[in-house]
Design a protein around this motif. Structure first.
Motif, PDB file in Angstrom:
ATOM      1  N   GLU A  55      12.962  -8.320 -59.076  1.00 32.48           N
ATOM      2  CA  GLU A  55      13.292  -8.524 -57.670  1.00 32.48           C
ATOM      3  C   GLU A  55      12.713  -7.458 -56.751  1.00 32.48           C
ATOM      4  OE1 GLU A  55      17.332  -6.103 -56.611  1.00 32.48           O
ATOM      5  OE2 GLU A  55      17.487  -8.257 -56.916  1.00 32.48           O
ATOM      6  N   ILE A  56      12.136  -6.411 -57.329  1.00 29.23           N
ATOM      7  CA  ILE A  56      11.652  -5.293 -56.515  1.00 29.23           C
ATOM      8  C   ILE A  56      10.214  -5.539 -56.070  1.00 29.23           C
ATOM      9  CG2 ILE A  56      11.024  -2.842 -56.569  1.00 29.23           C
ATOM     10  CD1 ILE A  56      13.322  -2.403 -58.484  1.00 29.23           C
ATOM     11  N   SER A  57       9.922  -5.160 -54.845  1.00 33.03           N
ATOM     12  CA  SER A  57       8.555  -5.118 -54.341  1.00 33.03           C
ATOM     13  C   SER A  57       8.239  -3.688 -53.945  1.00 33.03           C
ATOM     14  CB  SER A  57       8.408  -6.028 -53.120  1.00 33.03           C
ATOM     15  OG  SER A  57       9.188  -5.523 -52.034  1.00 33.03           O
ATOM     16  N   SER A  58       6.970  -3.392 -53.772  1.00 34.42           N
ATOM     17  CA  SER A  58       6.581  -2.038 -53.340  1.00 34.42           C
ATOM     18  C   SER A  58       7.196  -1.692 -51.997  1.00 34.42           C
ATOM     19  CB  SER A  58       5.053  -1.938 -53.271  1.00 34.42           C
ATOM     20  OG  SER A  58       4.482  -2.135 -54.533  1.00 34.42           O
ATOM     21  N   GLN A  59       7.315  -2.702 -51.119  1.00 32.94           N
ATOM     22  CA  GLN A  59       7.892  -2.449 -49.803  1.00 32.94           C
ATOM     23  C   GLN A  59       9.360  -2.071 -49.911  1.00 32.94           C
ATOM     24  OE1 GLN A  59       7.618  -5.758 -47.124  1.00 32.94           O
ATOM     25  NE2 GLN A  59       8.289  -4.575 -45.346  1.00 32.94           N
ATOM     26  N   ARG A  60      10.116  -2.783 -50.752  1.00 34.92           N
ATOM     27  CA  ARG A  60      11.534  -2.462 -50.917  1.00 34.92           C
ATOM     28  C   ARG A  60      11.700  -1.091 -51.565  1.00 34.92           C
ATOM     29  NH1 ARG A  60      15.308  -6.818 -53.428  1.00 34.92           N
ATOM     30  NH2 ARG A  60      16.819  -5.412 -52.466  1.00 34.92           N
ATOM     31  N   ALA A  61      10.808  -0.760 -52.504  1.00 33.66           N
ATOM     32  CA  ALA A  61      10.866   0.565 -53.132  1.00 33.66           C
ATOM     33  C   ALA A  61      10.647   1.656 -52.089  1.00 33.66           C
ATOM     34  CB  ALA A  61       9.826   0.660 -54.237  1.00 33.66           C
ATOM     35  N   GLU A  62       9.690   1.439 -51.192  1.00 32.67           N
ATOM     36  CA  GLU A  62       9.420   2.426 -50.156  1.00 32.67           C
ATOM     37  C   GLU A  62      10.631   2.598 -49.235  1.00 32.67           C
ATOM     38  OE1 GLU A  62       6.226   3.342 -46.531  1.00 32.67           O
ATOM     39  OE2 GLU A  62       6.017   1.552 -47.784  1.00 32.67           O
ATOM     40  N   GLN A  63      11.273   1.480 -48.850  1.00 37.56           N
ATOM     41  CA  GLN A  63      12.467   1.569 -48.001  1.00 37.56           C
ATOM     42  C   GLN A  63      13.576   2.349 -48.702  1.00 37.56           C
ATOM     43  OE1 GLN A  63      13.281  -2.556 -47.339  1.00 37.56           O
ATOM     44  NE2 GLN A  63      11.833  -2.764 -45.635  1.00 37.56           N
ATOM     45  N   PHE A  64      13.771   2.068 -49.968  1.00 34.11           N
ATOM     46  CA  PHE A  64      14.809   2.755 -50.736  1.00 34.11           C
ATOM     47  C   PHE A  64      14.536   4.256 -50.817  1.00 34.11           C
ATOM     48  CE2 PHE A  64      16.259   4.441 -54.805  1.00 34.11           C
ATOM     49  CZ  PHE A  64      17.597   4.061 -54.830  1.00 34.11           C
ATOM     50  N   LEU A  65      13.284   4.600 -51.135  1.00 38.51           N
ATOM     51  CA  LEU A  65      12.942   6.013 -51.293  1.00 38.51           C
ATOM     52  C   LEU A  65      13.009   6.760 -49.968  1.00 38.51           C
ATOM     53  CD1 LEU A  65       9.991   5.596 -53.806  1.00 38.51           C
ATOM     54  CD2 LEU A  65      12.275   6.458 -54.309  1.00 38.51           C
ATOM     55  N   ASN A  66      12.598   6.124 -48.896  1.00 43.36           N
ATOM     56  CA  ASN A  66      12.696   6.760 -47.581  1.00 43.36           C
ATOM     57  C   ASN A  66      14.142   7.095 -47.243  1.00 43.36           C
ATOM     58  OD1 ASN A  66      10.035   6.977 -46.684  1.00 43.36           O
ATOM     59  ND2 ASN A  66       9.957   4.848 -46.030  1.00 43.36           N
ATOM     60  N   THR A  67      15.064   6.234 -47.667  1.00 40.30           N
ATOM     61  CA  THR A  67      16.481   6.461 -47.373  1.00 40.30           C
ATOM     62  C   THR A  67      17.079   7.528 -48.271  1.00 40.30           C
ATOM     63  OG1 THR A  67      16.778   4.207 -46.587  1.00 40.30           O
ATOM     64  CG2 THR A  67      18.756   5.394 -47.251  1.00 40.30           C
ATOM     65  N   PHE A  68      16.961   7.338 -49.569  1.00 43.20           N
ATOM     66  CA  PHE A  68      17.682   8.202 -50.494  1.00 43.20           C
ATOM     67  C   PHE A  68      16.936   9.492 -50.823  1.00 43.20           C
ATOM     68  CE2 PHE A  68      19.898   4.217 -51.129  1.00 43.20           C
ATOM     69  CZ  PHE A  68      21.208   4.640 -51.253  1.00 43.20           C
ATOM     70  N   TYR A  69      15.622   9.448 -50.832  1.00 42.82           N
ATOM     71  CA  TYR A  69      14.863  10.646 -51.194  1.00 42.82           C
ATOM     72  C   TYR A  69      14.709  11.597 -50.016  1.00 42.82           C
ATOM     73  CZ  TYR A  69      11.224  13.522 -53.353  1.00 42.82           C
ATOM     74  OH  TYR A  69      10.508  14.568 -53.874  1.00 42.82           O
ATOM     75  N   PHE A  70      14.288  11.048 -48.877  1.00 38.73           N
ATOM     76  CA  PHE A  70      13.990  11.909 -47.734  1.00 38.73           C
ATOM     77  C   PHE A  70      15.210  12.162 -46.846  1.00 38.73           C
ATOM     78  CE2 PHE A  70       9.793   9.992 -48.732  1.00 38.73           C
ATOM     79  CZ  PHE A  70       9.139  11.149 -49.075  1.00 38.73           C
ATOM     80  N   GLN A  71      16.039  11.133 -46.608  1.00 38.54           N
ATOM     81  CA  GLN A  71      17.176  11.306 -45.712  1.00 38.54           C
ATOM     82  C   GLN A  71      18.376  11.937 -46.417  1.00 38.54           C
ATOM     83  OE1 GLN A  71      18.182   7.861 -43.333  1.00 38.54           O
ATOM     84  NE2 GLN A  71      16.041   7.201 -43.203  1.00 38.54           N
TER      85      GLN A  71
END
Length: 532
Positions: A55-71
């Motif tokens: 169910e994962i796409s590169s776009q969804r992975a980027e959104q997830f990482l932007n939230t949890f990794y950077f924020q």
């Protein structure tokens, strides 16, 4: 956006059932960041790995990482994304800086099994300083000429001393002795020498590595940081690209519609870490702190000669943790032995010690890890002064904390005299070897005092691997046991075999009841040069 776990069915009771079949499977074909996202979802979703990846796409992975990794700062997520790099035609100088990570896996060209004569070398930008450029070029070329002649001379000397056993093939005999000859000749390779290496690191290590490289005073190393960042965020090289293109062309000739459907799978570009490394920047914390500590060390150690020190000094613990921290910070910005700095720091008022520690943290940003010097408290501290070539082998031991001083000609150089494979005297080239190293030192001093761009850094490239470098290794008993046993073996290079033996002797003097548990090989005993 955050991923929410599916809501449970409220109309029927949920009962836990026994399930005794553990399932284990390897995962292949997922992009590093997508795989990291899927693994991170274990903590936020009950989906299986197969379900998550589907169910994962590169776009969804980027959104997830932007939230949890950077924020939110969940940096452990980046530990799950591993990226493989090939890094080719970088100098030995840059390679040593590049691999100086405690979480690093990789392999580099071996100075034992490869002839570096044709590898090329790095030429800094000397701008309008034509004389410095010419001196640099001539010095490097002279070192390579000496490297070649030394390899040949030592090889011939070893052949005259070591007889080929009847059961050993001639090519294996010569290959083994050539490796022993390279062990000697490598002392003449300058830090400018090109090498190549491969590394596999997680994205968190990669981010700190890129930031550290971008912060370095040497232009080549800053450029290397930029190239690593571009390689991580840009399209990765695809081993199967040519075969995929051929297959895609065949499919298109048969069915244009099917070709369109297969294009996503066969022609898709993979970006290894487009999100996790994109914000990596030079570390102002590292740069400003290094400047502060260098000034503090220069003031405190002004007019204090560098004390003589053995190859290995096991510095017993007599100081407080505060004094150790202050001494380690000063050590990282000086060329003095740790014992000398530790003893001096121990005489300082508590307030002065606290000021030095504060220098190491004053510029620390919100997401900066504290400097490696703050990894303090280990009981066994070995201050090691050895040639750069041997240090590169010791540098691979990452279960310990290594505090590495900068390259310098101040400590002199090593002349390979091991009693087994050196052979400079018997080959009749001892004086030529010493003259070549001293000429390289002289050229390095001259260039460092000139007006070429980055003169101090450019001059360091001329230092041959014979040059001594000082480094502090902090470890537990298991690690000194491991290093002493592994590195003292007869198949190893005589430089680190000597260091491993000296580490064992130092431990035996201070902890005699523990030394008996180390299966060390006596460096003073003769070895069979044909055993590898």
């Amino acid at each position: 956006m955050p991923i929410q776990a599916p809501a449970p069915d409220q109309t029927a009771p949920v009962h836990s059932q026994p399930h005794n079949e553990t399932e284990v499977f390897a995962v292949h074909g997922a992009d590093p960041e997508v795989l990291a996202y899927a693994m991170a979802k274990y903590s936020r979703s009950s989906l299986s790995m197969r379900q998550s990846l589907k169910e994962i796409s590169s776009q969804r992975a980027e959104q997830f990482l932007n939230t949890f990794y950077f924020q939110y700062g969940h940096r452990s997520i980046a530990d799950l994304a591993h990226v493989a790099f090939a890094i080719e035609r970088l100098s030995l100088f840059a390679a040593i800086v590049l691999v100086d990570e405690q979480r690093w896996d990789g392999q580099e060209r071996s100075t034992r099994y490869q002839n570096f004569q044709k590898s090329g070398w790095y030429l800094p930008n000397f701008g309008e300083a034509a004389e410095a450029r010419q001196l640099y070029t001539e010095t490097v070329e002279d070192l390579f000429t000496a490297y070649t002649s030394t390899s040949a001379a030592v090889f011939e000397a070893l052949k005259s001393r070591v007889v080929c056993p009847t059961e050993m093939k001639q090519d294996a005999y010569e290959r083994t002795l050539k490796a022993r000859a390279f062990d000697v000749a490598r002392y003449l390779l300058p830090l400018a020498t090109n090498t190549s290496l491969g590394q596999i690191v997680n994205a968190r290590t990669l981010e700190t590595q890129v930031s550290r490289l971008l912060s370095h005073p040497a232009a080549e190393i800053r450029d290397l940081g930029e190239k690593l960042k571009q390689a991580a965020t840009g399209p990765a090289w695809n081993l199967h690209a040519e075969a995929s293109a051929t297959l895609q062309a065949k499919i298109a000739s048969l069915s244009p519609e099917l070709a369109t459907e297969s294009e996503l799978l066969l022609s898709r570009e993979v970006h290894a870490a487009p999100t996790l490394v994109k914000y990596a920047q030079p570390s102002s914390y590292a740069q400003q702190t290094h400047a502060d500590l260098t000034q503090a060390a220069a003031e405190l150690l002004a007019n204090t000669p560098i004390a003589p020190a053995p190859v290995v000094d096991l510095v017993e613990r007599t100081e407080s943790l505060e004094v150790e921290l202050a001494a380690t910070l000063l050590y990282s910005a000086s060329h003095h032995p740790y014992r000398q700095i530790r003893d001096l720091a121990a005489t300082l008022p508590e307030a002065h010690v606290a000021e030095i520690i504060e220098l190491g943290l004053r510029h620390r940003g919100r997401h900066d890890e504290a400097l490696r010097a703050f990894h303090a408290g280990a009981n066994l501290r070995f201050d090691i002064l050895m040639d750069i070539g041997g240090f590169r082998d010791m540098h691979r031991h990452r279960r310990c904390t290594q505090i590495i001083q900068e390259f310098t000609y101040l400590h002199g150089y090593e002349t390979p005299e091991s009693g087994d494979a050196a052979g400079l005297a018997e080959a009749g080239i001892l004086e030529a070897y010493q003259g070549q190293v001293e000429a390289a030192f002289s050229a390095s001093r001259q260039i460092s005092q000139g007006n070429a761009p980055e003169a101090a850094q450019s001059a360091l490239y001329l230092l041959p691997l014979a040059t001594r470098i000082r480094s502090l290794f902090k470890m537990d008993f298991a690690e000194v046991q491991y290093i002493s046993e592994l590195r003292s073996g007869p198949a190893g290079h005589f430089s680190y075999r000597k260091v491993a033996w000296e580490m064992y002797l130092a431990l035996r003097r201070q902890h005699p009841t523990l030394a008996k548990y180390i299966r060390v090989t006596d460096f003073t005993e003769p070895i069979d040069l044909l055993k590898r």
